[in-house]
Scaffold this motif. Sequence first.
Motif, PDB file in Angstrom:
ATOM      1  N   PHE A 147     -80.286 -18.334   1.326  1.00 51.60           N
ATOM      2  CA  PHE A 147     -79.379 -17.797   0.307  1.00 51.60           C
ATOM      3  C   PHE A 147     -78.690 -18.935  -0.445  1.00 51.60           C
ATOM      4  CE2 PHE A 147     -77.099 -18.022   4.322  1.00 51.60           C
ATOM      5  CZ  PHE A 147     -75.887 -18.594   4.010  1.00 51.60           C
ATOM      6  N   GLN A 149     -75.082 -20.459  -2.303  1.00 54.67           N
ATOM      7  CA  GLN A 149     -73.623 -20.422  -2.283  1.00 54.67           C
ATOM      8  C   GLN A 149     -73.107 -21.002  -3.585  1.00 54.67           C
ATOM      9  OE1 GLN A 149     -72.427 -22.292   1.518  1.00 54.67           O
ATOM     10  NE2 GLN A 149     -71.674 -20.270   2.116  1.00 54.67           N
ATOM     11  N   LYS A 152     -66.208 -20.158  -4.780  1.00 52.89           N
ATOM     12  CA  LYS A 152     -65.562 -18.927  -4.333  1.00 52.89           C
ATOM     13  C   LYS A 152     -64.963 -18.149  -5.489  1.00 52.89           C
ATOM     14  CE  LYS A 152     -61.784 -19.479  -2.041  1.00 52.89           C
ATOM     15  NZ  LYS A 152     -60.822 -19.843  -0.975  1.00 52.89           N
ATOM     16  N   TRP A 155     -67.785 -16.577  -7.658  1.00 51.96           N
ATOM     17  CA  TRP A 155     -68.362 -15.402  -7.007  1.00 51.96           C
ATOM     18  C   TRP A 155     -67.423 -14.194  -7.141  1.00 51.96           C
ATOM     19  CZ3 TRP A 155     -67.172 -11.893  -3.250  1.00 51.96           C
ATOM     20  CH2 TRP A 155     -68.226 -11.136  -2.714  1.00 51.96           C
ATOM     21  N   GLN A 156     -66.122 -14.429  -6.973  1.00 50.58           N
ATOM     22  CA  GLN A 156     -65.158 -13.335  -7.074  1.00 50.58           C
ATOM     23  C   GLN A 156     -65.139 -12.760  -8.487  1.00 50.58           C
ATOM     24  OE1 GLN A 156     -63.360 -11.897  -4.431  1.00 50.58           O
ATOM     25  NE2 GLN A 156     -63.192 -10.358  -6.057  1.00 50.58           N
ATOM     26  N   ARG A 159     -68.074 -10.539  -8.801  1.00 47.48           N
ATOM     27  CA  ARG A 159     -67.839  -9.317  -8.034  1.00 47.48           C
ATOM     28  C   ARG A 159     -66.907  -8.365  -8.798  1.00 47.48           C
ATOM     29  NH1 ARG A 159     -71.027  -7.024  -5.197  1.00 47.48           N
ATOM     30  NH2 ARG A 159     -70.416  -5.358  -6.608  1.00 47.48           N
ATOM     31  N   ASP A 194     -75.131  -9.629  -3.236  1.00 48.35           N
ATOM     32  CA  ASP A 194     -74.233 -10.218  -2.240  1.00 48.35           C
ATOM     33  C   ASP A 194     -74.968 -10.848  -1.065  1.00 48.35           C
ATOM     34  OD1 ASP A 194     -72.235  -9.373  -3.851  1.00 48.35           O
ATOM     35  OD2 ASP A 194     -71.517  -7.758  -2.544  1.00 48.35           O
ATOM     36  N   GLU A 195     -76.220 -10.444  -0.831  1.00 50.25           N
ATOM     37  CA  GLU A 195     -77.004 -11.061   0.242  1.00 50.25           C
ATOM     38  C   GLU A 195     -77.662 -12.356  -0.221  1.00 50.25           C
ATOM     39  OE1 GLU A 195     -79.749  -8.704   2.428  1.00 50.25           O
ATOM     40  OE2 GLU A 195     -78.466  -6.920   2.421  1.00 50.25           O
ATOM     41  N   ARG A 198     -73.781 -15.935  -2.191  1.00 48.33           N
ATOM     42  CA  ARG A 198     -72.566 -15.741  -1.406  1.00 48.33           C
ATOM     43  C   ARG A 198     -71.500 -16.780  -1.799  1.00 48.33           C
ATOM     44  NH1 ARG A 198     -75.414 -14.930   4.589  1.00 48.33           N
ATOM     45  NH2 ARG A 198     -77.141 -13.594   3.823  1.00 48.33           N
ATOM     46  N   PRO A 199     -70.227 -16.455  -1.533  1.00 50.60           N
ATOM     47  CA  PRO A 199     -69.159 -17.401  -1.906  1.00 50.60           C
ATOM     48  C   PRO A 199     -69.056 -18.568  -0.923  1.00 50.60           C
ATOM     49  CG  PRO A 199     -68.227 -15.495  -0.805  1.00 50.60           C
ATOM     50  CD  PRO A 199     -69.689 -15.205  -0.955  1.00 50.60           C
TER      51      PRO A 199
END
Length: 480
Positions: A147, A149, A152, A155-156, A159, A194-195, A198-199
């Motif tokens: 995956f 990264q 953070k 990613w938020q 989302r 999300d899989e 990822r953050p």
Amino acid sequence: MNTHTPVGDQLLGSAVDALNQARINDELFHLTRQDIAFDLATEQMQKVRDFVASPGNILGSMSTKHGEIAEQVEVAVRNSHQALEEQLQDGSTFRATFEGVGRTAPEDYRIDGFDVQSKFINGTHNNLKAVLEHMDSYPNFGKDGSFYQIPKDTWQEIRDILDGKQVEKLKSSTIEAIKAKVAEIEQQTGLPFDEVVRPGVSDYSEVQWGKIDSTLDKHDRELAEKNDAKRAEIVDNHQPSLAEGLRATAMGAAFGGAFALGTGIYRKYRDGKNIFCGEFSTEDWQDVGLDSLKGAAIGGVSAGAIYTLTNYASMGAPFASALVTATKGVASLTLSYQRGEIDLDEFTDLGLIVCAESAIVGAMTAAGQALIPVPVLGALIGSVSGKFMVAVAKNLDGKARKALQAKMEAFANQLNVIEQQILDRILAEFAALGDLTAAAFNVENNRQLFEASITLAQAYGVEEDQIIKNADDLDAFMTA
């Protein structure tokens, strides 16, 4: 002999002390492990500082070195928190690692055995574009458990867009482009976004060259705070507890019951009745059984009181055991005095004798390493015995108190100035312990223990009329 003798109480005190010491040793063991884990955690963060200290060895220009810095921070922070959470003693089981990963390999590091590619690109749309470009070069990446990264905060933001939340400073066209990139990632991998993406542990700004030192300082503070919380949790988990108090009470009850049973059988044997030859009558069995029940009740109460004193009054087990012995002995004498079975002189003399053991242990405990002249010991023990009597006999009438006070003054008058100073110091230490009987037999401290003992007796099928359920039942057993 029975369990309310000094010997029995001292044996119970030793057992309770062993129970306390086992808890203390386990606390020290876990605190030591936590200290080692914290050292291991700080070592992980130091690796990042060492890495940043040599910028020439970091790939990219000064404006792009944050990519490798982000990788180092990710692995170090994850491993440092794992060390604290799991009390790791070495790094052999770290879940995040660079081991076996080439510096220009498709993956940047591994987490739990899965390949991870870190993409720290400025701009949310650009970050997703970089992920898709990497997937073009390595088509299987993101499909086999590996995956990506990303920052953070990036990613938020993605989302929030997917959840339909309002995102400031982004044009509608940019938001639609981001949604399209997410859809493309999901279409290529066949997995939820999300899989696949990822953050990371860091925001984009936190790993920039001019910001990394303050970021590492922040992580160090978080680790220290987390370690303090873990240590406090260990200490809190090893405080005296109701569960352990119940174990002490049950242990005392088992000891008291077994000891009373053994002495009862031996007493019957001396009377010419051998249990092993079937010579016990129904009455003999009732006598032995009642003695065993009384012994269990007294042993349980004694062990519970000793546990309370050693843990809540900061008292040594020998002193606590002696106090419990004195309390039970004086309680019995007080009842006899109030019934007129003994006179005042007998009450005070016998009471001082009953308290003598407690006085000796208490005096030696308070005196510490001070040398006490032998001629003083008798008067000193008498004085401290009187203190014990006053402490444990709360229902003394005025006449008895005056008689006791007169005896204590007579003991003190036998001492010279230096000896009196020794006595004063010991009595001051004694007074500093406060209301000992209130601590030992405090209703709030022991109510739950008492109630639990009733439930335990009922569970074992003890007849209801043989179970101590209230203060009157307890007094009857204590003074029988």
